[in-house]
Design a protein around this motif. Structure first.
Motif, PDB file in Angstrom:
ATOM      1  N   VAL A  63       0.857  -1.189   0.000  1.00 37.60           N
ATOM      2  CA  VAL A  63       0.000   0.000   0.000  1.00 37.60           C
ATOM      3  C   VAL A  63       0.894   1.239   0.000  1.00 37.60           C
ATOM      4  O   VAL A  63       1.713   1.426   0.889  1.00 37.60           O
ATOM      5  CB  VAL A  63      -0.957   0.011   1.212  1.00 37.60           C
ATOM      6  CG1 VAL A  63      -1.831   1.257   1.192  1.00 37.60           C
ATOM      7  CG2 VAL A  63      -1.815  -1.244   1.239  1.00 37.60           C
ATOM      8  N   TRP A  86       0.077   1.893  -5.688  1.00 42.95           N
ATOM      9  CA  TRP A  86      -0.895   0.957  -5.121  1.00 42.95           C
ATOM     10  C   TRP A  86      -1.661   1.636  -3.995  1.00 42.95           C
ATOM     11  O   TRP A  86      -1.382   1.446  -2.818  1.00 42.95           O
ATOM     12  CB  TRP A  86      -0.212  -0.308  -4.618  1.00 42.95           C
ATOM     13  CG  TRP A  86       0.255  -1.218  -5.690  1.00 42.95           C
ATOM     14  CD1 TRP A  86       1.533  -1.636  -5.914  1.00 42.95           C
ATOM     15  CD2 TRP A  86      -0.550  -1.850  -6.698  1.00 42.95           C
ATOM     16  NE1 TRP A  86       1.567  -2.471  -6.999  1.00 42.95           N
ATOM     17  CE2 TRP A  86       0.300  -2.617  -7.505  1.00 42.95           C
ATOM     18  CE3 TRP A  86      -1.906  -1.826  -7.006  1.00 42.95           C
ATOM     19  CZ2 TRP A  86      -0.148  -3.360  -8.582  1.00 42.95           C
ATOM     20  CZ3 TRP A  86      -2.368  -2.563  -8.079  1.00 42.95           C
ATOM     21  CH2 TRP A  86      -1.486  -3.320  -8.854  1.00 42.95           C
ATOM     22  N   SER A  87      -2.635   2.419  -4.364  1.00 41.92           N
ATOM     23  CA  SER A  87      -3.553   3.035  -3.408  1.00 41.92           C
ATOM     24  C   SER A  87      -4.647   2.013  -3.087  1.00 41.92           C
ATOM     25  O   SER A  87      -4.731   0.964  -3.740  1.00 41.92           O
ATOM     26  CB  SER A  87      -4.186   4.280  -4.029  1.00 41.92           C
ATOM     27  OG  SER A  87      -4.984   3.894  -5.147  1.00 41.92           O
ATOM     28  N   GLU A  88      -5.509   2.354  -2.140  1.00 42.22           N
ATOM     29  CA  GLU A  88      -6.625   1.453  -1.843  1.00 42.22           C
ATOM     30  C   GLU A  88      -7.496   1.266  -3.083  1.00 42.22           C
ATOM     31  O   GLU A  88      -7.921   0.150  -3.380  1.00 42.22           O
ATOM     32  CB  GLU A  88      -7.464   1.992  -0.682  1.00 42.22           C
ATOM     33  CG  GLU A  88      -6.806   1.798   0.666  1.00 42.22           C
ATOM     34  CD  GLU A  88      -7.733   2.128   1.813  1.00 42.22           C
ATOM     35  OE1 GLU A  88      -8.940   1.814   1.733  1.00 42.22           O
ATOM     36  OE2 GLU A  88      -7.247   2.707   2.800  1.00 42.22           O
ATOM     37  N   LEU A  91      -5.720  -1.013  -5.589  1.00 42.76           N
ATOM     38  CA  LEU A  91      -5.719  -2.396  -5.115  1.00 42.76           C
ATOM     39  C   LEU A  91      -7.102  -3.027  -5.230  1.00 42.76           C
ATOM     40  O   LEU A  91      -7.220  -4.203  -5.589  1.00 42.76           O
ATOM     41  CB  LEU A  91      -5.194  -2.479  -3.677  1.00 42.76           C
ATOM     42  CG  LEU A  91      -3.681  -2.295  -3.563  1.00 42.76           C
ATOM     43  CD1 LEU A  91      -3.287  -1.970  -2.135  1.00 42.76           C
ATOM     44  CD2 LEU A  91      -2.946  -3.521  -4.071  1.00 42.76           C
ATOM     45  N   ARG A  92      -8.142  -2.258  -4.959  1.00 37.34           N
ATOM     46  CA  ARG A  92      -9.509  -2.773  -5.140  1.00 37.34           C
ATOM     47  C   ARG A  92      -9.762  -3.135  -6.603  1.00 37.34           C
ATOM     48  O   ARG A  92     -10.288  -4.205  -6.910  1.00 37.34           O
ATOM     49  CB  ARG A  92     -10.546  -1.730  -4.714  1.00 37.34           C
ATOM     50  CG  ARG A  92     -10.749  -1.622  -3.259  1.00 37.34           C
ATOM     51  CD  ARG A  92     -11.827  -0.569  -2.960  1.00 37.34           C
ATOM     52  NE  ARG A  92     -11.868  -0.305  -1.547  1.00 37.34           N
ATOM     53  CZ  ARG A  92     -12.415  -1.116  -0.655  1.00 37.34           C
ATOM     54  NH1 ARG A  92     -12.977  -2.234  -1.030  1.00 37.34           N
ATOM     55  NH2 ARG A  92     -12.397  -0.807   0.627  1.00 37.34           N
ATOM     56  N   GLN A 118     -12.684  -7.373  -0.010  1.00 35.79           N
ATOM     57  CA  GLN A 118     -11.634  -6.412  -0.367  1.00 35.79           C
ATOM     58  C   GLN A 118     -11.252  -5.557   0.844  1.00 35.79           C
ATOM     59  O   GLN A 118     -10.064  -5.327   1.093  1.00 35.79           O
ATOM     60  CB  GLN A 118     -12.094  -5.513  -1.510  1.00 35.79           C
ATOM     61  CG  GLN A 118     -12.256  -6.212  -2.826  1.00 35.79           C
ATOM     62  CD  GLN A 118     -12.837  -5.301  -3.891  1.00 35.79           C
ATOM     63  OE1 GLN A 118     -13.099  -4.116  -3.669  1.00 35.79           O
ATOM     64  NE2 GLN A 118     -13.057  -5.857  -5.075  1.00 35.79           N
ATOM     65  N   ASP A 119     -12.256  -5.077   1.610  1.00 36.81           N
ATOM     66  CA  ASP A 119     -11.986  -4.300   2.825  1.00 36.81           C
ATOM     67  C   ASP A 119     -11.089  -5.072   3.782  1.00 36.81           C
ATOM     68  O   ASP A 119     -10.139  -4.523   4.340  1.00 36.81           O
ATOM     69  CB  ASP A 119     -13.287  -3.973   3.570  1.00 36.81           C
ATOM     70  CG  ASP A 119     -14.115  -2.884   2.929  1.00 36.81           C
ATOM     71  OD1 ASP A 119     -13.595  -2.151   2.062  1.00 36.81           O
ATOM     72  OD2 ASP A 119     -15.300  -2.765   3.305  1.00 36.81           O
ATOM     73  N   LEU A 122      -7.531  -5.448   2.380  1.00 36.65           N
ATOM     74  CA  LEU A 122      -6.843  -4.152   2.480  1.00 36.65           C
ATOM     75  C   LEU A 122      -6.450  -3.841   3.921  1.00 36.65           C
ATOM     76  O   LEU A 122      -5.352  -3.332   4.166  1.00 36.65           O
ATOM     77  CB  LEU A 122      -7.717  -3.039   1.915  1.00 36.65           C
ATOM     78  CG  LEU A 122      -7.801  -2.994   0.395  1.00 36.65           C
ATOM     79  CD1 LEU A 122      -8.895  -2.044  -0.052  1.00 36.65           C
ATOM     80  CD2 LEU A 122      -6.466  -2.585  -0.195  1.00 36.65           C
ATOM     81  N   ALA A 123      -7.327  -4.129   4.873  1.00 41.51           N
ATOM     82  CA  ALA A 123      -6.992  -3.902   6.286  1.00 41.51           C
ATOM     83  C   ALA A 123      -5.758  -4.720   6.662  1.00 41.51           C
ATOM     84  O   ALA A 123      -4.855  -4.228   7.350  1.00 41.51           O
ATOM     85  CB  ALA A 123      -8.170  -4.257   7.183  1.00 41.51           C
ATOM     86  N   LYS A 126      -2.610  -3.210   4.876  1.00 35.12           N
ATOM     87  CA  LYS A 126      -2.210  -1.961   5.526  1.00 35.12           C
ATOM     88  C   LYS A 126      -1.571  -2.231   6.892  1.00 35.12           C
ATOM     89  O   LYS A 126      -0.670  -1.505   7.297  1.00 35.12           O
ATOM     90  CB  LYS A 126      -3.406  -1.020   5.681  1.00 35.12           C
ATOM     91  CG  LYS A 126      -3.855  -0.433   4.358  1.00 35.12           C
ATOM     92  CD  LYS A 126      -4.887   0.674   4.511  1.00 35.12           C
ATOM     93  CE  LYS A 126      -6.102   0.261   5.253  1.00 35.12           C
ATOM     94  NZ  LYS A 126      -7.183   1.288   5.238  1.00 35.12           N
TER      95      LYS A 126
END
Length: 132
Positions: A63, A86-88, A91-92, A118-119, A122-123, A126
């Motif tokens: 990220v 590679w922002s959120e 990546l989504r 996806q959430d 990503l969590a 990150k």
């Protein structure tokens, strides 16, 4: 300041603590769920620890990293020249349809279309950058 006023002030200062604790607990649950989804959907090709071999590039610290720029990984020309971070959001889009986002990539299509999954992923991703 009178005793009742001090007590009210203390209560006002302490009131947000349970909400903050709940938010932290909720975030930890998201991270744990993301780790589980990562293990089932991503781990067969990607590692999050430099000590573990993987076919795809290491995703620790992904990220905020420039796409196609992890050192010493043989990216496709499409990804090596992608020119985005590679922002959120990126990546989504990648999780949902990597070949649609960037035709010519050598990664097989994964298709993680559920925004909740996806959430969670990503969590987890990150959390890797902040865990060190």
């Amino acid at each position: 300041m009178t005793t009742p006023r001090i007590a009210l002030t203390a209560l006002a200062l302490l009131a947000p603590l349970p909400a903050a604790a709940d938010a932290n607990r909720d975030e930890q649950i998201k991270i744990q769920a993301g780790e589980a989804f990562f293990a089932s959907d991503c781990r067969r090709c990607h590692a999050t620890d430099a000590d573990r071999a993987s076919y795809g590039p290491l995703l620790d610290g992904v990220v905020g990293r420039m796409a196609g720029k992890y050192p010493d990984y043989p990216y496709s020309d499409a990804l090596a020249n992608a020119g985005f971070v590679w922002s959120e959001g990126a990546l989504r889009a990648w999780m949902e349809d990597n070949t649609g986002l960037l035709p010519g990539t050598k990664m097989r299509h994964v298709g993680i279309t559920d925004p909740v999954v996806q959430d969670f992923i990503l969590a987890y991703l990150k959390s890797l950058a902040t865990a060190k």
